[in-house]
Write a protein that holds these residues in place. Sequence first.
Motif, short mmCIF file in Angstrom:
data_model
loop_
_atom_site.label_atom_id
_atom_site.label_comp_id
_atom_site.label_asym_id
_atom_site.label_seq_id
_atom_site.Cartn_x
_atom_site.Cartn_y
_atom_site.Cartn_z
N HIS A 64 0.83 -1.21 0.00
CA HIS A 64 0.00 0.00 0.00
C HIS A 64 0.86 1.26 0.00
CE1 HIS A 64 -2.69 3.14 1.66
NE2 HIS A 64 -3.61 2.51 0.96
N HIS A 122 1.71 1.79 -3.45
CA HIS A 122 0.52 2.17 -4.21
C HIS A 122 0.30 3.68 -4.12
CE1 HIS A 122 -1.40 -1.26 -6.02
NE2 HIS A 122 -1.43 -1.97 -4.90
N LYS A 123 0.61 4.25 -2.96
CA LYS A 123 0.42 5.70 -2.78
C LYS A 123 1.30 6.52 -3.72
CE LYS A 123 1.02 5.64 1.75
NZ LYS A 123 1.13 6.14 3.15
N SER A 130 -0.14 4.55 -7.78
CA SER A 130 -1.52 4.12 -8.07
C SER A 130 -2.53 5.15 -7.56
CB SER A 130 -1.80 2.75 -7.41
OG SER A 130 -0.81 1.82 -7.72
N LYS A 131 -2.20 6.42 -7.72
CA LYS A 131 -3.03 7.47 -7.12
C LYS A 131 -4.45 7.52 -7.69
CE LYS A 131 0.93 10.34 -5.87
NZ LYS A 131 1.63 11.64 -6.00
N ASN A 178 -6.38 5.15 -8.36
CA ASN A 178 -7.23 4.09 -7.82
C ASN A 178 -6.98 3.87 -6.33
OD1 ASN A 178 -9.16 2.02 -8.18
ND2 ASN A 178 -7.56 0.46 -8.28
N LEU A 179 -6.31 4.82 -5.69
CA LEU A 179 -5.84 4.62 -4.32
C LEU A 179 -6.99 4.47 -3.32
CD1 LEU A 179 -3.41 4.38 -2.46
CD2 LEU A 179 -3.45 6.87 -2.19
N ASP A 180 -8.05 5.27 -3.46
CA ASP A 180 -9.17 5.18 -2.51
C ASP A 180 -9.79 3.79 -2.53
OD1 ASP A 180 -8.78 7.79 -1.77
OD2 ASP A 180 -10.35 8.61 -3.06
N ILE A 238 -8.32 0.97 -3.51
CA ILE A 238 -7.34 0.03 -2.96
C ILE A 238 -7.37 0.06 -1.45
CG2 ILE A 238 -4.86 -0.43 -2.74
CD1 ILE A 238 -4.55 0.67 -5.61
N THR A 239 -7.42 1.25 -0.88
CA THR A 239 -7.39 1.41 0.58
C THR A 239 -8.65 0.83 1.22
OG1 THR A 239 -6.11 3.45 0.32
CG2 THR A 239 -7.16 3.07 2.45
#
Length: 338
Positions: free
Chosen positions: A248, A251-252, A255-256, A258-260, A262-263
Amino acid sequence: MEKKKIILTGIRPTGNLHLGHYFGAVGNWVKSQEEYNEFIEIADVQALTDNFNNPDKVRKNVRELTLDLLACGIDPNKATIFIQSMIPEIAELTIYYSNLVTVARLERNPTIKTEISQKKELFGQGGESVTYGFLGYPVSQAADITALGGTLVPVGEDQLPLIEQAREIVRKFNSIYGETLKEPEHLLSSIPRLKGLDGNEKMGKSLGNAIFLVDSEDTITKKVMEAKTDPEKIHKDDPANPDICMVHYYHKLVSKDNLDTITSECKAGTRGCINCKRELAKNMINFLQPIKERRRYYEENPDKVDEILKNGTKIAKNKAEETMDKVKKAIKINYFEK
């Protein structure tokens, strides 16, 4: 925009750049070249302070580092890349500055003090492993900065003592010989040091936890698949804590968009670690693709790389010669000048 200030930054040619270098430094240099007169030093002389017995490594990495810098987006029409050893004025200035600093002051420098302690732990407590060149590193760095008229130096917090040492040297010189040199100022990076894939606070080649800009797609995927995740997540559908997951964490960075999602899926337990890693590897490869394409272009055009280094070094040398003229006049060793 008029370029009013000179930024001087340097990097040692001891290996290829990894993501920590990119996000912690080089990405910022790409931005600052638009606003400032930027000089980027390939610090091969400083690399030799602890690689003196392996000159082939340093020589090879001068070119590798240049390719990495150009691949990241350093534009030779906007920034000046030069080789430290090709500017003899820096070495000469280092000699003059060495008269202005005591050995005790160098040994008290927090950055040097820490590195000496690390060396003694590795090679013994007697201090035999600490060379004169290594101890004098802050003096050499002050010469790097002032020879090029650097007014801003991008650094992390751990490098601040070195910049303060350079400021002290300039003040001492000016107090003795008259106002000749400018005191440099630090430009503190707001980006913390990038963690390694294993969660270590430092990413590095020797730690085996880094993704290098030259890594192949297969290598990137393999490294990402071995990244540390939340140890409390045992089964695929277990909820996890993204704050302690290195997948993660990366990812930050890449993958910004789609980050929300993913989290939230990570916290809810609807995202398995294997699929999450595969997505990260894909996004990491896509993020690095433009960098790899630019690097490939310069690899296929080695004459352009040679020209960039030669031109940049010539520009830097002319600037250093101007500084040295002023320094010699101040010290009154400009013999035979009318």
